[in-house]
Write a protein that holds these residues in place. Structure first.
Motif, PDB file in Angstrom:
ATOM      1  N   THR A  41     -31.722 -79.453  11.978  1.00  0.00           N
ATOM      2  CA  THR A  41     -31.364 -79.881  10.631  1.00  0.00           C
ATOM      3  C   THR A  41     -29.847 -79.917  10.491  1.00  0.00           C
ATOM      4  O   THR A  41     -29.111 -79.624  11.441  1.00  0.00           O
ATOM      5  CB  THR A  41     -31.941 -78.913   9.581  1.00  0.00           C
ATOM      6  OG1 THR A  41     -31.201 -77.672   9.634  1.00  0.00           O
ATOM      7  CG2 THR A  41     -33.421 -78.620   9.825  1.00  0.00           C
ATOM      8  N   SER A  42     -29.399 -80.239   9.305  1.00  0.00           N
ATOM      9  CA  SER A  42     -27.954 -80.258   9.043  1.00  0.00           C
ATOM     10  C   SER A  42     -27.339 -78.870   9.146  1.00  0.00           C
ATOM     11  O   SER A  42     -26.122 -78.739   9.297  1.00  0.00           O
ATOM     12  CB  SER A  42     -27.685 -80.843   7.651  1.00  0.00           C
ATOM     13  OG  SER A  42     -28.335 -80.057   6.655  1.00  0.00           O
ATOM     14  N   LYS A  43     -28.168 -77.833   9.096  1.00  0.00           N
ATOM     15  CA  LYS A  43     -27.665 -76.466   9.226  1.00  0.00           C
ATOM     16  C   LYS A  43     -27.542 -76.026  10.687  1.00  0.00           C
ATOM     17  O   LYS A  43     -26.895 -75.013  10.974  1.00  0.00           O
ATOM     18  CB  LYS A  43     -28.592 -75.489   8.486  1.00  0.00           C
ATOM     19  CG  LYS A  43     -28.631 -75.686   6.975  1.00  0.00           C
ATOM     20  CD  LYS A  43     -29.555 -74.659   6.332  1.00  0.00           C
ATOM     21  CE  LYS A  43     -29.607 -74.834   4.817  1.00  0.00           C
ATOM     22  NZ  LYS A  43     -30.503 -73.831   4.191  1.00  0.00           N
ATOM     23  N   THR A  44     -28.171 -76.769  11.584  1.00  0.00           N
ATOM     24  CA  THR A  44     -28.148 -76.392  12.997  1.00  0.00           C
ATOM     25  C   THR A  44     -26.741 -76.536  13.545  1.00  0.00           C
ATOM     26  O   THR A  44     -26.111 -77.587  13.424  1.00  0.00           O
ATOM     27  CB  THR A  44     -29.102 -77.274  13.808  1.00  0.00           C
ATOM     28  OG1 THR A  44     -30.415 -77.218  13.228  1.00  0.00           O
ATOM     29  CG2 THR A  44     -29.164 -76.795  15.260  1.00  0.00           C
ATOM     30  N   LYS A  45     -26.262 -75.484  14.170  1.00  0.00           N
ATOM     31  CA  LYS A  45     -24.934 -75.523  14.778  1.00  0.00           C
ATOM     32  C   LYS A  45     -24.986 -75.304  16.296  1.00  0.00           C
ATOM     33  O   LYS A  45     -24.045 -75.645  16.994  1.00  0.00           O
ATOM     34  CB  LYS A  45     -24.023 -74.463  14.138  1.00  0.00           C
ATOM     35  CG  LYS A  45     -23.672 -74.772  12.694  1.00  0.00           C
ATOM     36  CD  LYS A  45     -22.869 -76.055  12.586  1.00  0.00           C
ATOM     37  CE  LYS A  45     -22.498 -76.401  11.140  1.00  0.00           C
ATOM     38  NZ  LYS A  45     -23.671 -76.861  10.361  1.00  0.00           N
ATOM     39  N   LEU A  46     -26.081 -74.744  16.791  1.00  0.00           N
ATOM     40  CA  LEU A  46     -26.197 -74.488  18.223  1.00  0.00           C
ATOM     41  C   LEU A  46     -27.667 -74.575  18.613  1.00  0.00           C
ATOM     42  O   LEU A  46     -28.524 -73.952  17.989  1.00  0.00           O
ATOM     43  CB  LEU A  46     -25.625 -73.106  18.568  1.00  0.00           C
ATOM     44  CG  LEU A  46     -25.445 -72.750  20.039  1.00  0.00           C
ATOM     45  CD1 LEU A  46     -24.310 -71.744  20.204  1.00  0.00           C
ATOM     46  CD2 LEU A  46     -26.729 -72.134  20.616  1.00  0.00           C
ATOM     47  N   VAL A  47     -27.945 -75.377  19.640  1.00  0.00           N
ATOM     48  CA  VAL A  47     -29.290 -75.487  20.203  1.00  0.00           C
ATOM     49  C   VAL A  47     -29.229 -74.937  21.625  1.00  0.00           C
ATOM     50  O   VAL A  47     -28.483 -75.451  22.459  1.00  0.00           O
ATOM     51  CB  VAL A  47     -29.779 -76.950  20.211  1.00  0.00           C
ATOM     52  CG1 VAL A  47     -31.152 -77.051  20.869  1.00  0.00           C
ATOM     53  CG2 VAL A  47     -29.821 -77.501  18.780  1.00  0.00           C
ATOM     54  N   ALA A  48     -29.998 -73.879  21.890  1.00  0.00           N
ATOM     55  CA  ALA A  48     -29.980 -73.211  23.195  1.00  0.00           C
ATOM     56  C   ALA A  48     -31.369 -73.314  23.813  1.00  0.00           C
ATOM     57  O   ALA A  48     -32.285 -72.572  23.428  1.00  0.00           O
ATOM     58  CB  ALA A  48     -29.560 -71.755  23.050  1.00  0.00           C
TER      59      ALA A  48
END
Length: 382
Positions: A148-155
């Motif tokens: 989403t727009s709140k996602t800052k890091l995908v691990a």
């Protein structure tokens, strides 16, 4: 794509051993084992170790990693473990994340790809979002639905460590970039056995423990940092990572400047003579075989295993979500608690995860190994 014939002659595996457990711990190449021994004994004659020996093996590591996996050699670093790499990235993001931000990980992720992000969320106030296990094993959709727009890091990994179910990293990378988030790949269970297009995926960071599919000795791992992160603070302030470190006589002339590229992320004592030379042999061999060829050959082996499992009630991960090198197969009935021990008694080695078996062969597997496995499965799982 051609299939490689068995490469058993390159490994020290007795003929009566059927080893299908490389997702647990891969065997060393013969040549790498010899290099380990030679490296350990080299300490007996320390006068033969020159200043260049502190640097050149690590530079060769970068070159061979780039040959095998793509990307710029300057983007690779030498680290001891996957948790070291994820912790290094986690500390970088502790200065970037804030309350209201989200970090996205997988359900039942391996601890080294969960615990550093848990710490980062606790330190920064960012929320840790866990993509739940999909019933249909479509991990890609499970991840995409939670960006989403709140996602800052995908691990995320390239495949789930428990059963080899794949993720479409290109689709996930596109979605991650579309919201301005960063992508961190922990690919311990795929790098070296499953193709990954770095130019297409363009991860911010990539980390892989080496003792599985990279064919490294234990204690050596691989780190990749995209150029935009080459200014970031490393986990460790090793003198080997500073500009001018090659001139030992000037080491007390401290400098704020790091060596170029991702070298600042190298671990201290990076050119360990006991393990780095053996790792170089693993990288050279992977580059010689070619990752696409490795993957095609391992897929052929796992297809054979799936065919012998289905008639006795096992359900392999569906082909649409199956990685080439790891085959998870769940059972329609309860497995014997001693199933892996019973197989080991027959000199067949696999892993169990819950009510599923995990098969992870490498190029050492022979026709005899497959026959040995088929006979045992028929006997133990009638």
């Amino acid at each position: 794509m051609k299939l490689l014939p068995t490469q058993r002659h390159l490994f020290d595996i007795p003929q009566d051993i059927a080893y299908f457990n490389c997702a647990y711990n891969a065997p060393l190449l013969h040549e790498a084992g010899a290099a380990l021994t030679e490296g350990a004994l080299s300490k007996c004659h320390p006068w033969n170790r020159t200043p260049s020996d502190f640097f050149e093996p690590a530079e060769e590591f970068r070159r061979r990693a780039a040959r095998a996996f793509g990307g710029d050699a300057d983007c690779y670093a030498v680290i001891p473990s996957a948790s070291y790499g994820t912790s290094a990235v986690g500390r970088i993001f502790e200065t970037i994340l804030s309350k209201g931000d989200e970090i996205l990980v997988l359900d039942e992720a391996f601890p080294s790809n969960y615990l550093p992000w848990l710490r980062a969320s606790e330190t920064t106030g960012a929320k840790l979002i866990i993509a739940p296990t999909p019933q249909d094993l479509d991990w890609t959709r499970a991840v995409l639905d939670r960006i989403t727009s709140k996602t800052k890091l995908v691990a995320v990994p390239n495949c789930h460590w428990t059963n080899g179910a794949i993720l479409d990293l290109e689709a996930i990378a596109d979605a991650t970039r579309s919201v301005g988030a960063s992508l961190v790949l922990e690919v311990t269970q795929s790098l070296g056995a499953m193709p990954l297009d770095l130019d297409r995926v363009r991860p911010d960071f990539m980390i892989a423990a080496g003792y599985k599919w990279l064919l490294f000795p234990y204690g050596l791992s691989l780190f990749y940092a995209a150029p935009q992160w080459h200014h970031a603070r490393p986990l460790e302030e090793t003198w080997l990572g500073r500009d001018g470190a090659e001139a030992f006589e000037n080491l007390v002339n401290y400098t704020d400047q790091y060596q170029p590229g991702a070298r600042r992320f190298d671990m201290g004592q990076k050119s360990i003579p006991t393990i780095l030379p053996a790792g170089l042999i693993g990288l050279r061999q992977l580059g010689d075989w070619g990752i696409e060829t490795i993957a095609t050959s391992l897929r052929s082996i796992n297809e054979r295993i799936a065919q012998l499992l289905e008639p006795v009630g096992f359900q392999p991960v569906p082909e649409a979500f199956r990685s080439p090198h790891i085959l998870g197969a769940s059972s329609e009935k309860a497995l014997s608690p001693s199933i892996t021990a019973d197989l080991a008694a027959r000199k067949i080695y696999i892993s169990r995860r819950g009510n599923a078996l995990r098969f992870a062969p490498h190029l050492h597997v022979t026709e005899s190994d497959l026959e040995q496995l088929a006979d045992a499965i028929k006997t133990l799982c009638p």
